[in-house]
Enzyme design. Structure first.
Site, PDB file in Angstrom:
ATOM      1  N   ASN A  70       0.825  -1.203   0.000  1.00 36.04           N
ATOM      2  CA  ASN A  70       0.000   0.000   0.000  1.00 36.04           C
ATOM      3  C   ASN A  70       0.858   1.251   0.000  1.00 36.04           C
ATOM      4  OD1 ASN A  70      -0.180   1.762   2.673  1.00 36.04           O
ATOM      5  ND2 ASN A  70       0.234  -0.345   3.313  1.00 36.04           N
ATOM      6  N   GLY A  73      -0.778   6.928   2.204  1.00 32.06           N
ATOM      7  CA  GLY A  73      -0.300   8.291   2.450  1.00 32.06           C
ATOM      8  C   GLY A  73      -1.099   9.083   3.457  1.00 32.06           C
ATOM      9  N   CYS A 131       5.469   5.194   9.471  1.00 29.46           N
ATOM     10  CA  CYS A 131       4.778   5.134   8.174  1.00 29.46           C
ATOM     11  C   CYS A 131       5.797   5.199   7.043  1.00 29.46           C
ATOM     12  CB  CYS A 131       3.781   6.274   8.019  1.00 29.46           C
ATOM     13  SG  CYS A 131       3.044   6.256   6.361  1.00 29.46           S
TER      14      CYS A 131
HETATM   15  O1  RRO Z   1      -1.306   5.601   5.265  1.00 32.47           O
HETATM   16  C1  RRO Z   1      -0.375   4.846   4.895  1.00 32.47           C
HETATM   17  O2  RRO Z   1       0.086   4.863   3.758  1.00 32.47           O
HETATM   18  C2  RRO Z   1       0.278   3.906   5.829  1.00 32.47           C
HETATM   19  C3  RRO Z   1       0.586   4.187   7.136  1.00 32.47           C
HETATM   20 BR1  RRO Z   1       0.091   5.763   7.985  1.00 32.47          BR
HETATM   21  C4  RRO Z   1       1.330   3.246   7.901  1.00 32.47           C
HETATM   22  O3  RRO Z   1       1.693   3.449   9.073  1.00 32.47           O
HETATM   23  N1  RRO Z   1       1.689   2.095   7.294  1.00 32.47           N
HETATM   24  C5  RRO Z   1       1.356   1.817   6.024  1.00 32.47           C
HETATM   25  O4  RRO Z   1       1.703   0.743   5.529  1.00 32.47           O
HETATM   26  N2  RRO Z   1       0.646   2.726   5.288  1.00 32.47           N
END
Ligand code: RRO
Length: 290
Positions: A70, A73, A131
């Protein structure tokens, strides 16, 4: 099979991984039955930032042979939007609420922690220092000294449990975990996703709008197990283990590696009731059974 976590008495050890289960959308889809049979013993919210965010441009997902990548963001309504719209809804859930927060500076995290410290609806906070999908590429959680400075700034602001969400993309995750513990973290959670990449099959350009992404699901499980095992041996505070959990056996493995609680993430996209099933399976699971 109740679980005591930082003073919270939980009905069982299975919670959700932040950002992988939208309780508000799930209630719309499944109705009050979801509340009566909530899949997790505590609910961890998607990451909240100070300002609202649109998130990364699409595409945001890439399916892997054994998991998902993923690049979401951190889209969210920001602190004010969360307090006005999401918190009242999430406070109606039948389990304790853990709010996951992230800031782009210590001051931003401090403002988020102060705001939630004042809210009785919030049982604990998770600090997302891990993240992988931020434009700056800056990930506080890769540096033990940065994590210690962050905790020094925010620990005095709340008596609520502070969980530090660790990244598997650090060169030594145990050093970061120890720094968090020494600076006053109540618990650590791991793993967040592992940095990955995929190319568009026709153009050869990066597939994800954010170019790189975070790998989760079964592909992450062995890595999670090794890191949870190493971190559990390095700290005395509770550990929340996660990474590719699809069954009671997988959850039991993480508990054996030292986790007090186990979080289910990617599996909830395939099966929104996975938390309930895994909680039942772990109750029944024993390594010694014939
Ligand atoms: O929102 C994201 O893209 C995201 C977050 Br905040 C995170 O902590 N871990 C991740 O795999 N995606």
């Amino acid at each position: 099979m109740s679980a005591d976590f930082c003073g919270l008495e939980l009905a069982h050890p299975i919670i959700n991984a932040s950002g992988t289960f939208d309780a508000i959308a799930a209630r719309r889809a499944f109705g009050e039955e979801l509340i009566e049979r909530f899949p997790f013993s505590a609910f961890v919210s998607k990451t909240v930032t100070l300002a609202p965010r649109q998130g990364n441009p699409p595409p945001r997902l890439w399916e892997l042979p054994a998991g998902l990548m993923n690049s979401i963001g951190l889209p969210n309504k920001g602190l004010e939007g969360y307090l006005a719209h999401d918190l009242p809804e999430l406070a109606r859930l039948p389990v304790p609420l853990i709010v996951n927060v992230m800031g782009f500076s210590r001051d931003e995290v401090a403002r988020l922690v102060s705001a939630f410290a004042a809210r009785d609806e919030v049982a604990a906070l998770e600090l997302n220092v891990s993240c992988p999908n931020v434009e700056t590429g800056l990930v506080m959680g890769t540096d033990p000294d940065e994590v210690a400075r962050l905790l020094a700034a925010v620990r005095p602001l709340t008596a609520k449990p502070l969980i530090v969400k660790l990244t598997p993309n650090a060169s030594d995750v145990t050093a970061v975990a120890r720094a968090a513990e020494q600076a006053g973290a109540s618990a650590v959670s791991l793993i967040n996703t592992i940095k990955g990449m995929a190319f568009h099959p026709l153009t050869g350009e990066p597939w994800l709008g954010g170019h790189t992404g975070g790998v989760s699901g079964p592909a992450a499980r062995a890595i999670a197990l090794a890191q949870v095992h190493a971190v559990s041996a390095a700290v005395s505070i509770p550990v929340i283990g996660m990474g590719g959990v699809q069954s009671g056996r997988h959850a039991a493995d993480l508990r054996r590696a030292g986790a007090t609680l186990v979080a289910v993430g990617t599996e909830s996209f395939r099966d929104p009731a996975a938390g309930l099933r895994i909680a039942a399976e772990i109750r029944a699971f024993s390594y010694d059974a014939p």
